[in-house]
Motif scaffolding. Structure first.
Motif, mmCIF file in Angstrom:
data_model
loop_
_atom_site.group_PDB
_atom_site.id
_atom_site.type_symbol
_atom_site.label_atom_id
_atom_site.label_comp_id
_atom_site.label_asym_id
_atom_site.label_seq_id
_atom_site.Cartn_x
_atom_site.Cartn_y
_atom_site.Cartn_z
ATOM 1 N N SER A 84 0.898 -1.392 0.323
ATOM 2 C CA SER A 84 0.098 0.008 0.078
ATOM 3 C C SER A 84 1.271 1.311 -0.205
ATOM 4 N N GLY A 85 0.153 2.470 0.194
ATOM 5 C CA GLY A 85 0.962 3.329 0.574
ATOM 6 C C GLY A 85 1.046 4.559 -0.529
ATOM 7 N N LEU A 86 1.760 5.929 -0.466
ATOM 8 C CA LEU A 86 1.652 6.816 -1.595
ATOM 9 C C LEU A 86 1.977 7.412 -1.935
ATOM 10 N N LYS A 87 2.411 7.912 -3.661
ATOM 11 C CA LYS A 87 3.332 8.162 -4.133
ATOM 12 C C LYS A 87 2.653 9.334 -4.820
ATOM 13 N N TYR A 88 4.085 10.244 -4.611
ATOM 14 C CA TYR A 88 4.082 11.950 -5.108
ATOM 15 C C TYR A 88 3.662 11.847 -6.903
ATOM 16 N N PHE A 94 -0.215 15.742 -7.430
ATOM 17 C CA PHE A 94 -0.488 14.910 -6.586
ATOM 18 C C PHE A 94 -0.119 14.113 -6.074
ATOM 19 N N VAL A 95 -0.763 13.376 -4.471
ATOM 20 C CA VAL A 95 -0.154 12.633 -4.460
ATOM 21 C C VAL A 95 -1.161 11.311 -4.060
ATOM 22 N N ASP A 125 1.039 12.352 9.163
ATOM 23 C CA ASP A 125 1.993 12.812 9.014
ATOM 24 C C ASP A 125 2.900 13.942 7.740
ATOM 25 N N HIS A 126 2.444 14.140 6.786
ATOM 26 C CA HIS A 126 2.677 14.186 5.491
ATOM 27 C C HIS A 126 1.771 15.442 5.752
ATOM 28 N N GLN A 127 1.190 15.856 6.198
ATOM 29 C CA GLN A 127 -0.202 17.584 6.455
ATOM 30 C C GLN A 127 -0.627 17.639 5.142
ATOM 31 N N LEU A 128 -0.964 16.439 4.720
ATOM 32 C CA LEU A 128 -1.373 16.446 2.823
ATOM 33 C C LEU A 128 -2.502 17.577 3.204
ATOM 34 N N GLU A 129 -3.401 18.766 2.093
ATOM 35 C CA GLU A 129 -4.042 18.478 2.049
ATOM 36 C C GLU A 129 -5.206 17.684 1.308
ATOM 37 N N LEU A 130 -5.002 16.696 0.069
ATOM 38 C CA LEU A 130 -5.377 16.060 -0.830
ATOM 39 C C LEU A 130 -4.549 14.729 -1.009
ATOM 40 N N LEU A 131 -5.934 14.134 -0.657
ATOM 41 C CA LEU A 131 -5.471 12.089 -1.288
ATOM 42 C C LEU A 131 -6.105 12.148 -2.278
ATOM 43 N N VAL A 132 -5.506 11.514 -3.279
ATOM 44 C CA VAL A 132 -6.323 10.913 -4.467
ATOM 45 C C VAL A 132 -6.163 9.275 -4.745
#
Ligand SMILES: CC(C)(COP(=O)(O)OP(=O)(O)OC[C@H]1O[C@@H](n2cnc3c(N)ncnc32)[C@H](O)[C@@H]1OP(=O)(O)O)[C@@H](O)C(=O)NCCC(=O)NCCS
Length: 181
Positions: A84-88, A94-95, A125-132
Motif C-alpha cells: 500500500s502507500g503513497l506516491k507523489y 498530486f499524491v 504525518d505529511h500534512q497533505l491537503e488532498l489525497l487521490v
C-alpha cells in the motif's frame, strides 16, 4: 519521516530485497494486474533490482518525498500480503494512495486496514491537503476500498485516452471530520 507504520493486524515497511519472490508472484498474477496498467517482472532478479532501487535510488519516492509504496506484512505470521502507500505524481502535482494484494489475501479487510493507516499517515504525518486514488471504471473491489477510506469520486477520466477511470479524492477537512467522530 517514519515509513514504518502499524495497524492492529499489520506492519507496513519499506521494500527490502527479500520481498523479491513475493513482488514477482504478485505482479505475475494476471487477475491482480488486470486494472493496474503495470507489467509483470521478467524474473525474480528483476523484482529484486526493483526493490533495491526503490529504496536506494536517490531519485526514489522514499528519498525525494519521504513517501512511497510500502510492503504490508501480517503480524501473526510475517506473511507478505502485498503493498500500500503513497506516491507523489510530479506532472499532475498530486499524491495518490495505491494498494495491491496477493489474491489469496483478498477478502480479509487488509487493503482497507492498511489503507486507513496510510490515509492517516498522509494527513497527519505529511500534512497533505488532498489525497487521490485513481481507479479503473471496472475495478469494483478497488472502488470499494477507496470508498471505505472515506474517498469520493471527483471526476471521471481516460488513461492515455483509452481506459476509463474514476478519480477519487479526500481532503484534509473531510479526513479530520471523520476521525473526530
Ligand atoms: C483492490 C484490492 C486491494 C481489494 O482487496 P480486498 O481484499 O477486496 O479489500 P479489503 O482488504 O478491504 O477487504 C474487503 C473485504 O474483506 C471482507 N472482510 C473479511 N474479513 C474482514 C475484516 N476482518 N475486516 C474488514 N473486512 C473484512 C469485507 O467484508 C470485504 O468484502 P467485500 O468486498 O465482499 O465487501 C484487491 O482486489 C487487489 O489487490 N486488486 C489488484 C490490484 C488492484 O487492482 N489495485 C488497485 C488499483 S487502483
Amino acid at each position: 519521516m517514519n515509513l514504518q507504520l502499524e495497524t492492529e493486524r499489520l506492519f507496513l515497511r519499506p521494500f527490502i530485497k527479500e520481498d523479491a519472490p513475493f513482488l514477482f508472484e504478485l505482479n505475475n498474477d494476471e487477475e491482480v494486474m488486470r486494472y493496474t496498467g503495470d507489467v509483470p517482472f521478467k524474473d525474480v532478479e528483476a523484482a529484486q533490482e526493483f526493490a533495491i532501487d526503490y529504496s536506494a535510488n536517490k531519485n526514489s519516492q522514499y528519498r525525494l518525498y519521504q513517501m512511497g509504496r510500502i510492503a504490508v506484512i501480517r503480524k501473526s505470521d510475517d506473511a507478505f500480503l502485498g503493498w500500500s502507500g503513497l506516491k507523489y505524481h510530479k506532472s499532475a502535482d498530486f499524491v495518490d494512495i495505491g494498494y495491491r494484494f496477493m489474491k489469496k489475501y483478498w477478502g480479509h479487510g487488509y487493503a482497507t486496514e492498511s489503507g486507513l493507516e496510510v490515509v492517516r499517515h498522509a494527513f497527519e504525518d505529511h500534512q497533505l491537503e488532498l489525497l487521490v486514488a485513481q481507479v479503473h471504471e471496472l475495478n469494483y473491489p478497488s472502488q470499494k476500498v477507496a470508498q471505505r477510506l472515506g474517498m469520493h469520486i471527483n471526476h471521471r477520466f481516460y488513461w492515455e485516452e483509452r481506459e476509463p477511470g474514476r478519480h477519487y479524492q479526500i481532503d484534509k477537512d473531510h479526513y479530520f471530520s471523520i476521525v473526530k467522530k
